[in-house]
Design a protein around this motif. Structure first.
Motif, PDB file in Angstrom:
ATOM      1  N   LEU A 107      -3.277   6.701   1.522  1.00 43.23           N
ATOM      2  CA  LEU A 107      -3.442   6.328   0.119  1.00 43.23           C
ATOM      3  C   LEU A 107      -3.731   4.824   0.076  1.00 43.23           C
ATOM      4  O   LEU A 107      -3.251   4.075   0.941  1.00 43.23           O
ATOM      5  N   PRO A 108      -4.484   4.359  -0.908  1.00 45.87           N
ATOM      6  CA  PRO A 108      -4.699   2.904  -1.028  1.00 45.87           C
ATOM      7  C   PRO A 108      -3.365   2.167  -1.134  1.00 45.87           C
ATOM      8  O   PRO A 108      -2.470   2.602  -1.868  1.00 45.87           O
ATOM      9  N   ASP A 109      -3.255   1.069  -0.420  1.00 43.72           N
ATOM     10  CA  ASP A 109      -1.999   0.314  -0.417  1.00 43.72           C
ATOM     11  C   ASP A 109      -1.968  -0.624  -1.621  1.00 43.72           C
ATOM     12  O   ASP A 109      -2.159  -1.837  -1.509  1.00 43.72           O
ATOM     13  N   VAL A 110      -1.711  -0.036  -2.779  1.00 45.34           N
ATOM     14  CA  VAL A 110      -1.728  -0.795  -4.023  1.00 45.34           C
ATOM     15  C   VAL A 110      -0.456  -1.613  -4.219  1.00 45.34           C
ATOM     16  O   VAL A 110      -0.385  -2.439  -5.136  1.00 45.34           O
ATOM     17  N   ALA A 111       0.548  -1.400  -3.372  1.00 45.89           N
ATOM     18  CA  ALA A 111       1.818  -2.131  -3.489  1.00 45.89           C
ATOM     19  C   ALA A 111       2.327  -2.464  -2.092  1.00 45.89           C
ATOM     20  O   ALA A 111       3.278  -1.844  -1.600  1.00 45.89           O
ATOM     21  N   PRO A 112       1.713  -3.426  -1.410  1.00 42.29           N
ATOM     22  CA  PRO A 112       2.132  -3.741  -0.038  1.00 42.29           C
ATOM     23  C   PRO A 112       3.557  -4.265   0.059  1.00 42.29           C
ATOM     24  O   PRO A 112       4.120  -4.319   1.150  1.00 42.29           O
ATOM     25  N   TRP A 113       4.132  -4.613  -1.075  1.00 44.25           N
ATOM     26  CA  TRP A 113       5.523  -5.082  -1.101  1.00 44.25           C
ATOM     27  C   TRP A 113       6.523  -3.929  -1.132  1.00 44.25           C
ATOM     28  O   TRP A 113       7.731  -4.136  -0.906  1.00 44.25           O
ATOM     29  N   LEU A 114       6.062  -2.716  -1.415  1.00 41.59           N
ATOM     30  CA  LEU A 114       6.961  -1.575  -1.637  1.00 41.59           C
ATOM     31  C   LEU A 114       7.487  -1.062  -0.299  1.00 41.59           C
ATOM     32  O   LEU A 114       6.711  -0.622   0.547  1.00 41.59           O
ATOM     33  N   GLY A 115       8.779  -1.109  -0.096  1.00 42.44           N
ATOM     34  CA  GLY A 115       9.305  -0.632   1.180  1.00 42.44           C
ATOM     35  C   GLY A 115      10.751  -1.002   1.457  1.00 42.44           C
ATOM     36  O   GLY A 115      11.362  -0.477   2.390  1.00 42.44           O
ATOM     37  N   LEU A 116      11.323  -1.901   0.676  1.00 42.19           N
ATOM     38  CA  LEU A 116      12.739  -2.224   0.868  1.00 42.19           C
ATOM     39  C   LEU A 116      13.538  -1.260  -0.001  1.00 42.19           C
ATOM     40  O   LEU A 116      13.720  -1.482  -1.203  1.00 42.19           O
ATOM     41  N   VAL A 117      13.989  -0.177   0.600  1.00 41.81           N
ATOM     42  CA  VAL A 117      14.788   0.832  -0.104  1.00 41.81           C
ATOM     43  C   VAL A 117      16.230   0.650   0.344  1.00 41.81           C
ATOM     44  O   VAL A 117      16.556   0.830   1.523  1.00 41.81           O
ATOM     45  N   GLY A 118      17.100   0.287  -0.583  1.00 41.28           N
ATOM     46  CA  GLY A 118      18.452  -0.119  -0.223  1.00 41.28           C
ATOM     47  C   GLY A 118      19.259   0.931   0.489  1.00 41.28           C
ATOM     48  O   GLY A 118      20.227   0.610   1.182  1.00 41.28           O
TER      49      GLY A 118
END
Length: 299
Positions: free
Chosen positions: A175-186
């Motif tokens: 999928l297009p990486d429209v949110a490269p910041w998304l990934g810190l899941v607590g």
């Protein structure tokens, strides 16, 4: 570090599985007690006393101001240079800590694979009152065997939620990486302590309302120059449970997140985290979001 508030059967299961790590580096488990005084606090003390027979675990008093403050309290108390954030209702496999240790590099924040266990309540009912060894056997069974849903015991079937599917698909390029910041899941992530301190940690302004405080921290880590790195071998299984006001709380925190960071990839989060959210709808929503002054072209 593991923040906890109530429901200590899930914490007991999680700690039992943390005790059977293979090839793990020296480590300590810091459990932040965010309970009110009374029965919950006494129940937690019993769980920690039992767990100390199997692993190095230390209890720390929490501030009682929500998940962000509890996680910051645990990170501050940790002595190690890297902090793994793990929720009290996440069961890990035996290679969990080794996988995180092998993935440590400067300039990264790490996220382990996370899956939902819809049958968690039934499995916990089976384990109620059982010795820790039975919990460890159940945890090992969850992390072995055929792929999810393929000829497995129904109590072992897992699934990826929309957030996990989005993170994994964007990182893989499907999928297009429209949110490269998304990934810190607590519920299952790691960051070096110096960076946690330098970037201000989790925003405690989210207070006791549930959701998004971890994603917002990930965005600030990305702005500080760190890049997400997925660690599939650091596999955690979330013991899924109902939260009656989940969507209402999430909506409040998504609104706050959007005010703090008025960019398209934040303002479109309802298309991912809402009741009917999917990764595909999220990507489409980011692409059609109205530009905001000062944030145009910023994902």
């Amino acid at each position: 570090m593991v923040p906890t508030r109530g429901d200590h059967e899930r914490l007991r299961f999680a700690l039992a599985c943390l005790a059977v790590q293979t090839g793990a580096p020296p480590h300590e488990v810091v459990v932040v007690d965010d309970n009110d005084s009374g029965d919950d606090a006494r129940a937690l003390a019993s769980v920690l006393e039992e767990a100390r027979r199997l692993l190095p675990v230390r209890g720390v008093a929490g501030p009682g101001r929500g998940r962000a403050a509890a996680r910051n309290t645990g990170a501050a108390a940790a002595d190690a240079p890297w902090v793994v954030f793990l929720d009290a209702d996440v069961v890990v496999g035996p290679g969990f800590l080794r996988a995180y240790a092998d993935a440590v590099r400067p300039g990264r924040f790490l996220h382990g694979r996370l899956r939902e266990l819809p049958s968690a309540a039934r499995l916990l009912a089976r384990l109620r009152g059982a010795p820790l060894s039975a919990a460890q056997e159940a945890g090992a069974a969850l992390h072995t065997g055929p792929a999810a849903g393929a000829g497995r015991d129904p109590l072992r079937r897992t699934m990826a939620n929309a957030l996990e599917r989005a993170i994994e698909s964007m990182a893989a390029g499907t999928l297009p990486d429209v949110a490269p910041w998304l990934g810190l899941v607590g519920a299952n992530s790691a960051v070096d302590k110096a960076t946690w301190r330098r970037t201000g940690g989790f925003d405690e302004g989210f207070d006791r309302v549930w959701g998004c405080e971890d994603l917002e921290f990930g965005l600030r880590l990305h702005e500080a120059g760190l890049r997400r790195h997925l660690v599939p071998e650091a596999h955690g299984i979330h013991l899924s449970h109902a939260r009656p006001d989940r969507w209402e709380q999430h909506s409040l925190n998504m609104d706050r997140f959007s005010v703090l960071h008025p960019r398209a990839s934040v303002r479109a989060l309802a298309a991912l985290l809402g009741p009917s959210g999917t990764p595909e709808r999220y990507v489409a929503a980011v692409g059609t979001a109205d530009p905001v002054s000062g944030s145009a072209g910023t994902p």
